[in-house]
Write an enzyme that holds these catalytic residues in place. Structure first.
Site, mmCIF file in Angstrom:
data_model
loop_
_atom_site.group_PDB
_atom_site.id
_atom_site.type_symbol
_atom_site.label_atom_id
_atom_site.label_comp_id
_atom_site.label_asym_id
_atom_site.label_seq_id
_atom_site.Cartn_x
_atom_site.Cartn_y
_atom_site.Cartn_z
ATOM 1 N N GLU A 83 0.846 -1.198 0.000
ATOM 2 C CA GLU A 83 0.000 0.000 0.000
ATOM 3 C C GLU A 83 0.885 1.252 0.000
ATOM 4 O O GLU A 83 1.952 1.255 0.632
ATOM 5 C CB GLU A 83 -0.850 -0.013 1.279
ATOM 6 C CG GLU A 83 -1.843 1.114 1.395
ATOM 7 C CD GLU A 83 -2.514 1.160 2.776
ATOM 8 O OE1 GLU A 83 -1.922 0.656 3.745
ATOM 9 O OE2 GLU A 83 -3.619 1.705 2.852
ATOM 10 N N LYS A 202 -10.318 0.680 -0.666
ATOM 11 C CA LYS A 202 -10.143 0.356 0.753
ATOM 12 C C LYS A 202 -11.333 0.807 1.593
ATOM 13 O O LYS A 202 -11.742 1.967 1.549
ATOM 14 C CB LYS A 202 -8.867 1.024 1.268
ATOM 15 C CG LYS A 202 -8.513 0.725 2.709
ATOM 16 C CD LYS A 202 -7.230 1.451 3.088
ATOM 17 C CE LYS A 202 -6.769 1.140 4.495
ATOM 18 N NZ LYS A 202 -5.559 1.921 4.838
ATOM 19 N N CYS A 235 -4.410 -3.338 4.311
ATOM 20 C CA CYS A 235 -3.932 -2.813 5.604
ATOM 21 C C CYS A 235 -4.913 -2.944 6.768
ATOM 22 O O CYS A 235 -5.183 -4.038 7.233
ATOM 23 C CB CYS A 235 -3.481 -1.363 5.426
ATOM 24 S SG CYS A 235 -2.390 -0.780 6.743
#
Ligand code: NAG
Ligand code: NAG
Ligand code: NAG
Ligand code: NAG
Ligand code: NAG
Length: 542
Positions: A83, A202, A235
């Site tokens: 990321e 995300k 993440c």
């Protein structure tokens, strides 16, 4: 051997039996992840032109190109980059604008930016008129183009993270931001011919001012010819139910690509520590690529199957690291009904109650029943409880009890949530190493809001009780243990961390009489943390 080589630990395949069986079936593929030392924009809050933004990103993409070539030479069929690894972090909504490209929905259009670079230029120019801060925009898919060519040239599936701009219309969509477009933290997946096959926005942002949360959660998968389906997430998502638990439990996804930019925090949430726990507990293969950034405390990437792992954690070297590993295919659709592959079909969050351990492994299971071997000698002190105390661990107030003596049977309770531990130290541990069993049941509210039920055996960093819960990577005490609690959630992530960031694993875990347990014997490195990390997703909004 350098320090960094030492730390790129290859764990011996714990369950060799499975690998032998599979080798005959040929259901393997080669995966790669690259931990990238991201070259940052020194002033991320300052708005620059597109040309400067591209020059910055090109420096990172040059490194990507070298690594993609190297991964392909080693046989990799899929490669994951971290990321924020192309553009960096700490942008504002405005200052990231020159870094944005528009990633079209691969469900709506089939596009290889490498083969057809000009296809979307006009539409993008129209979109980007709304970005008032852009002055030097000419061509708007250079990053997509370069990544697509990288995938095509090296004949591998490639996963990268970049900022995506999606126009929207406020008069049609009340969720559309005031400036008429969304900015998403985005993973893009290219097939081995350069075609964009997946795009994931995300869901769980980690204080990222530059980005919007997508209006609805996206459950994104893509299919490869060599290993079937993969799911995509990013993440901080790893700590939340959506999208990843739904991908795994409801959609049957057993392989996940995971770009991340994760700041390490011991004793419970170092990057590789939680990646290991996640893969083991969810019963999935996790291809995790993290950033290397000394300033941000970021390192920790790996290729994790539920059984073994190749990982990298290095807080010293200022370099990237490519990891390549051959792993078994876990997609149930590809495994079919062959009985010899049944052992590869895991039920997420059910634990590993019936591990078939071959004689070759150094793994010692609890062969004589769950509790045998603990508190066997006529030592009446074994069942004596010590006085509880409180200490802060990872910003949460844990109730702890110290581990006295060579062995014991302890309980630590936070309210009605109780953690039970049987332990036995197996070496003469240094006097200065003290341990405690901690329990926490509550809403975590610092750097994110999420409800936890945690049992943790930790090595305290000093000689005082307040030091229990602090950060240390080292321990000499070898300990066999059995840890269990009556969790209210089935989502319990089990982890065992050894000295020097050595990832271990329970030799048994699972549900018994409404309690989740794990046990481990015969570790060869000192115990830093043993944790059952329960996530009560249902109570996050309390
Ligand atoms: C365990 O593995 C061995 C060797 O691979 C095999 O012969 C045996 O049948 C397995 N046992 C079970 C219960 O799966
Ligand atoms: C990013 O921002 C945070 C908080 O504003 C700051 O502590 C950190 O040093 C910044 N990092 C970089 C690499 O600019
Ligand atoms: C937004 O939608 C309205 C209603 O359909 C339309 O009149 C307007 O032109 C649209 N705005 C933009 C910027 O596309
Ligand atoms: C490119 O790859 C995709 C995904 O694997 C596949 O569906 C498509 O047919 C391929 N296109 C060509 C031209 O080979
Ligand atoms: C540990 O303590 C619990 C109660 O505190 C008891 O039920 C259990 O039998 C003990 N286990 C051993 C091995 O002593």
């Amino acid at each position: 051997m350098t320090l960094s080589e030492l730390r790129a630990v290859i764990l011996a395949a714990w369950f060799t039996g499975i690998h032998f069986t599979l080798a005959e079936e040929g259901l393997f593929y080669t995966a790669a992840v690259y931990e990238h030392q991201v070259l940052l924009n020194p002033e991320p809050k300052v708005v620059v032109g597109r040309k400067a933004a591209l020059q910055h990103m090109d420096r990172n993409l040059e490194v990507f190109e070298k690594q993609a070539t190297s991964a392909a030479r080693q046989g990799a069929q899929i490669l994951v980059f971290p990321e924020d690894a192309i553009h960096g972090f700490n942008f504002s909504r405005v200052s990231i604008a020159p870094y944005l490209e528009t990633v079209p929905d691969p469900g709506a259009v089939t596009w290889s930016p490498c083969a057809d670079p000009d296809r979307f230029q006009n539409t993008q120019a129209a979109y980007l008129n709304i970005l008032h801060h852009l002055t030097e925009l000419q061509v708007f898919s250079q990053v997509l183009h370069r990544l697509s060519c990288m995938a095509q040239k090296n004949r591998l599936f490639l996963v990268a993270n970049m900022p995506d701009c999606q126009p929207c219309n406020r008069s049609l969509n009340p969720l559309c931001p005031a400036d008429g477009h969304y900015q998403f933290n985005t993973n893009v997946v290219f097939s081995d011919n350069g075609t964009i096959v997946a795009r994931y926005h995300k869901q769980n942002l980690y204080f990222e001012a530059a980005f919007d949360t997508p209006p609805t959660c996206e459950y994104v998968t893509f299919t490869t010819p060599f290993a079937g389906r993969f799911g995509v997430f990013t993440c901080f998502d790893i700590l939340f139910r959506e999208p990843v638990v739904t991908l795994v439990k409801d959609m049957g996804i057993r392989q996940l690509v995971y770009p991340t930019a994760w700041m390490n925090q011991l004793p419970l949430l170092a990057a590789v520590q939680f990646q290991r726990s996640f893969s083991y507990s969810a019963g999935v293969t996790l291809l995790a690529a993290n950033i290397r950034s000394a300033a941000m405390g970021m390192t920790g990437s790996g290729i994790f199957t539920p059984w073994d792992a190749l990982y990298h954690h290095d807080t010293e070297a200022e370099t990237g690291k490519l990891l390549v590993l051959r792993v078994p295919v876990l997609d149930p659709l590809l495994l079919g009904d062959a009985p010899e592959r049944a052992s590869l079909k895991l039920v997420p969050f059910s634990g590993f109650p019936k591990v078939n351990i071959t004689e070759k492994t150094e793994f010692n299971a609890f062969q004589r029943g769950l509790y045998s071997g603990f508190c066997l000698k006529e030592d009446s002190s074994c069942n004596i409880q010590s006085t509880p105390f409180t200490s802060t661990m990872m910003y949460d107030k844990f109730t702890l009890v110290p581990l006295h003596g060579k062995e014991g049977n302890l309980t630590a309770c936070d309210g009605s949530f109780c953690c039970h531990l049987l332990f036995q130290k197996t070496n003469s541990s240094p006097e200065e190493e003290i341990y405690a069993l901690g329990a926490f049941d509550g809403l975590h509210v610092v750097h994110g809001t999420y409800y936890l039920e945690v049992c943790a055996v930790v090595r305290c960093t000093g000689l005082h009780q307040e030091s229990c819960g602090g950060e240390t990577e080292h321990a000499h005490t070898l300990m066999d243990f059995h840890l269990h609690a009556a969790f209210s959630t089935e989502h319990v992530f089990a982890g065992v961390l050894g000295s020097g960031m050595t990832l271990d694993r329970p030799d048994k875990s699972g549900w018994k009489n409404g309690r989740f347990y794990m046990s481990r014997r015969g570790m060869s490195s000192g115990l830093v943390t043993a944790v059952l990390y329960g996530r009560v997703y249902e109570r996050d909004s309390e």
